[in-house]
Design a protein around this motif. Structure first.
Motif, mmCIF file in Angstrom:
data_model
loop_
_atom_site.group_PDB
_atom_site.id
_atom_site.type_symbol
_atom_site.label_atom_id
_atom_site.label_comp_id
_atom_site.label_asym_id
_atom_site.label_seq_id
_atom_site.Cartn_x
_atom_site.Cartn_y
_atom_site.Cartn_z
ATOM 1 N N PRO A 102 0.798 -1.230 0.000
ATOM 2 C CA PRO A 102 0.000 0.000 0.000
ATOM 3 C C PRO A 102 0.834 1.285 0.000
ATOM 4 O O PRO A 102 0.278 2.383 -0.021
ATOM 5 N N ASP A 103 2.169 1.153 0.005
ATOM 6 C CA ASP A 103 3.017 2.335 0.152
ATOM 7 C C ASP A 103 2.856 3.326 -1.008
ATOM 8 O O ASP A 103 2.917 2.959 -2.175
ATOM 9 N N VAL A 104 2.675 4.576 -0.618
ATOM 10 C CA VAL A 104 2.463 5.649 -1.594
ATOM 11 C C VAL A 104 3.374 6.820 -1.241
ATOM 12 O O VAL A 104 3.656 7.060 -0.071
ATOM 13 N N TYR A 105 3.876 7.520 -2.235
ATOM 14 C CA TYR A 105 4.657 8.725 -1.956
ATOM 15 C C TYR A 105 4.108 9.892 -2.773
ATOM 16 O O TYR A 105 3.268 9.699 -3.655
ATOM 17 N N ILE A 106 4.580 11.076 -2.423
ATOM 18 C CA ILE A 106 4.042 12.285 -3.067
ATOM 19 C C ILE A 106 5.154 13.040 -3.791
ATOM 20 O O ILE A 106 6.248 13.223 -3.261
ATOM 21 N N GLU A 107 4.837 13.451 -5.009
ATOM 22 C CA GLU A 107 5.786 14.206 -5.835
ATOM 23 C C GLU A 107 5.130 15.464 -6.336
ATOM 24 O O GLU A 107 3.911 15.531 -6.447
ATOM 25 N N LYS A 108 5.935 16.411 -6.730
ATOM 26 C CA LYS A 108 5.410 17.575 -7.452
ATOM 27 C C LYS A 108 4.836 17.071 -8.774
ATOM 28 O O LYS A 108 5.449 16.229 -9.444
ATOM 29 N N TYR A 109 3.651 17.542 -9.144
ATOM 30 C CA TYR A 109 3.101 17.169 -10.449
ATOM 31 C C TYR A 109 3.609 18.200 -11.462
ATOM 32 O O TYR A 109 3.276 19.375 -11.388
ATOM 33 N N ILE A 110 4.451 17.735 -12.353
ATOM 34 C CA ILE A 110 5.039 18.637 -13.343
ATOM 35 C C ILE A 110 4.014 18.791 -14.466
ATOM 36 O O ILE A 110 3.636 17.791 -15.081
ATOM 37 N N SER A 111 3.589 20.012 -14.723
ATOM 38 C CA SER A 111 2.541 20.138 -15.744
ATOM 39 C C SER A 111 3.173 20.175 -17.134
ATOM 40 O O SER A 111 4.195 20.814 -17.345
ATOM 41 N N HIS A 112 2.583 19.447 -18.036
ATOM 42 C CA HIS A 112 3.036 19.357 -19.418
ATOM 43 C C HIS A 112 4.520 19.045 -19.598
ATOM 44 O O HIS A 112 5.225 19.736 -20.336
#
Ligand code: ADP
Length: 491
Positions: free
Chosen positions: A195-205
């Motif tokens: 179930p491990d999840v991490y968070i990243e900046k969402y780079i647009s386009h």
């Protein structure tokens, strides 16, 4: 020395590997499931063994069974291809324990790079730029909130053990965070067992640009340039090319050096891919793929280097056959993944029996496929029919050749995404090299263009269907006659 290679895979990649074995004078051994009894790859191999029922868990993912067969038939190496067990550390470990050479990196490297959070951490230590984000998995909403505020919205929640774009959730604002985190965790758990999840900046386009690397057991590491894989649907690649229209020689050298640095840092051995997101002149490490990639042929077409043969050479303990200063990129190559899908029904899989099949040919065209006329595409596996690769002296010629080949391709009996590829190859934005991972959504006319192509070709398809339904001998002659009158692509 490796003499007998068991190919623990199916379809086009199994044949691709067996072709390399044949050129090297090695014996290839196929393993096949109930659904693949009549598949081409099982016939192509010198030896073939049945390993179980159609569901992959009972055949292509059955480590115990595959190891058992490998021992029985005295295989001295196993090539895992891509997908299935290719990046499974337990499988590599089982091979290591049994003294069978796993054609790929060590189980230690697979373990490390298979966990995206661990891989990000290592890459940061190595000094490779990574997408801004967390160094640990996030379970708690409070922590996720703090992190997201720190990184700045939009962010993306991603399964640490994920693949295939599954379970990723884009979060535009705080209101969406809780639900995204929960959904990502639950999909991660049910699909990847973690179930491990991490968070990243969402780079647009961004653009998806990856580097092919080769590393031997003597400490030599080289890169074979980049592939751009920005044309994606649901985060899955559909069209890839090499080189990328956007990279300057300077940036290529810089990113290539970063990819080599990443491989050296983990003592990588084998062929591998370092994936990056590229945006506004900046690049960020995304993940490493520790296997041969679906899109490896575009690199082979421009460099002339046979990546699968290099994998086998490396696994045999030989040094790389090429030095970095000998790697030359010649011209341009594009690959279209030809899938049995219905483009007018949200690209739903369209498996079934091929009633007619004729693949394109001629200068600069390569078709890697695992099918044949009258082959039935089983509904249980990935619906890829083939990979169509076009090479040209420059991008313009490669596109023109790809268009020509797409118009030559006859696949009857199942729906395919060929109309989609035709629409992309004729799209001015694509032709201009103006790409991003949002390309498909950013071209609103694409669906209409595709519909127009399907409509335009209906009479021809009907004609071809009739012909292929007739006796084979007549069909071959008549098909050639019809092909010569085919609607021509716009130039
Ligand atoms: P998977 O292993 O599931 O394929 P990846 O990390 O390789 O996942 O990402 C697949 C695709 O998802 C990328 O090519 C890109 O289109 C998109 N993507 C992933 N992470 C990001 C991000 N941080 N920002 C923007 N797009 C992303």
């Amino acid at each position: 020395m490796i003499k007998r290679v068991l190919v623990a895979n199916r379809g086009e990649i199994a044949i691709r590997i067996m072709r390399a074995c044949r050129e090297l004078g090695l014996t290839s051994i196929a393993v096949y499931s109930e659904a693949d009894k009549d598949a081409l790859f099982a016939k192509y191999a010198e030896e073939a063994y049945y390993i179980g029922p159609a569901p992959a868990t009972e055949s292509y993912l059955n480590i115990k069974k595959i190891i058992e067969v490998s021992k029985e038939c005295k295989a001295d190496a196993i090539h895992p291809g891509y997908g299935f067990l290719a990046e499974n550390p337990s499988f590599a470990y089982a091979c290591e324990k049994e003294g069978i050479k796993f054609i790929g990196p060590s189980s230690r490297v697979l373990e490390l790079m298979g966990n995206k959070v661990a891989a990000r951490k290592e890459m940061k230590k190595a000094g490779v730029p990574v997408v801004p984000g967390t160094d640990e998995c996030v379970t708690d909403f409070g922590l996720a909130r703090e992190i997201a505020i720190h990184i700045g919205y939009p962010v993306i929640c991603k399964p640490a053990g994920g693949g295939g774009g599954i379970g990723m959730a884009i979060v535009n604002s705080e209101g969406e965070l809780r639900e995204a985190l929960e959904s990502s965790r639950s999909i991660a758990h049910s699909t990847f067992g973690l179930p491990d999840v991490y968070i990243e900046k969402y780079i647009s386009h961004p653009r998806h640009i990856e580097f092919q690397i080769l590393a031997d057991s003597h400490g030599n590491v080289i890169h074979l340039g980049e592939r751009e894989c920005s044309i994606q649907r649901r985060h899955q690649k559909l069209i890839e090319e090499s080189p990328s229209p956007v990279l300057t020689p300077q940036l290529r050298a810089e990113m290539g050096a970063a990819a080599i640095k990443a491989a050296r840092w983990v003592s990588y051995e084998g062929a591998g891919t370092m994936e990056f997101l590229y945006s506004d002149g900046k690049y960020y490490f995304l993940e490493a793929n520790t296997r041969v990639q679906v899109e490896h042929p575009v690199t082979e077409m421009v460099t002339g280097i046979d990546i699968v043969k290099e994998q086998i050479r490396i696994a045999s303990g030989l040094p790389l056959g090429t030095r970095q200063d000998e790697v030359r990129a010649n011209g341009w190559a594009i690959e279209c993944r030809i899938n049995a899908e219905d483009p007018l029904n949200n690209f739903a899989p369209s498996p079934g029996k091929l009633r007619g099949y004729r693949s394109p040919g001629g200068i600069g065209i390569r078709v890697d496929s695992g099918v044949h006329t009258r082959y039935t595409i089983p509904p249980i596996y990935d619906p890829m029919i083939s990979k169509l690769i076009a090479w040209g002296r420059d991008r313009h010629e490669a596109i023109a050749r790809m268009r020509r080949a797409l118009y030559e391709y006859v696949i009857l009996g199942v729906k395919t995404n060929i109309p989609f590829h035709k629409a992309v190859m004729e799209n001015p934005q694509f032709v201009a090299g103006d790409l991003s991972t949002h390309f498909i959504d950013s071209v609103p006319t694409l669906v209409e263009d595709m519909k127009g192509i399907i409509e335009r070709e209906k009479p021809l398809e009907e004609k071809l269907s009739q012909i292929f339904d007739e006796k084979k001998k007549i069909a071959a002659i008549a098909a050639a006659a019809v092909l010569s009158q085919m609607s021509r692509p716009k130039t």
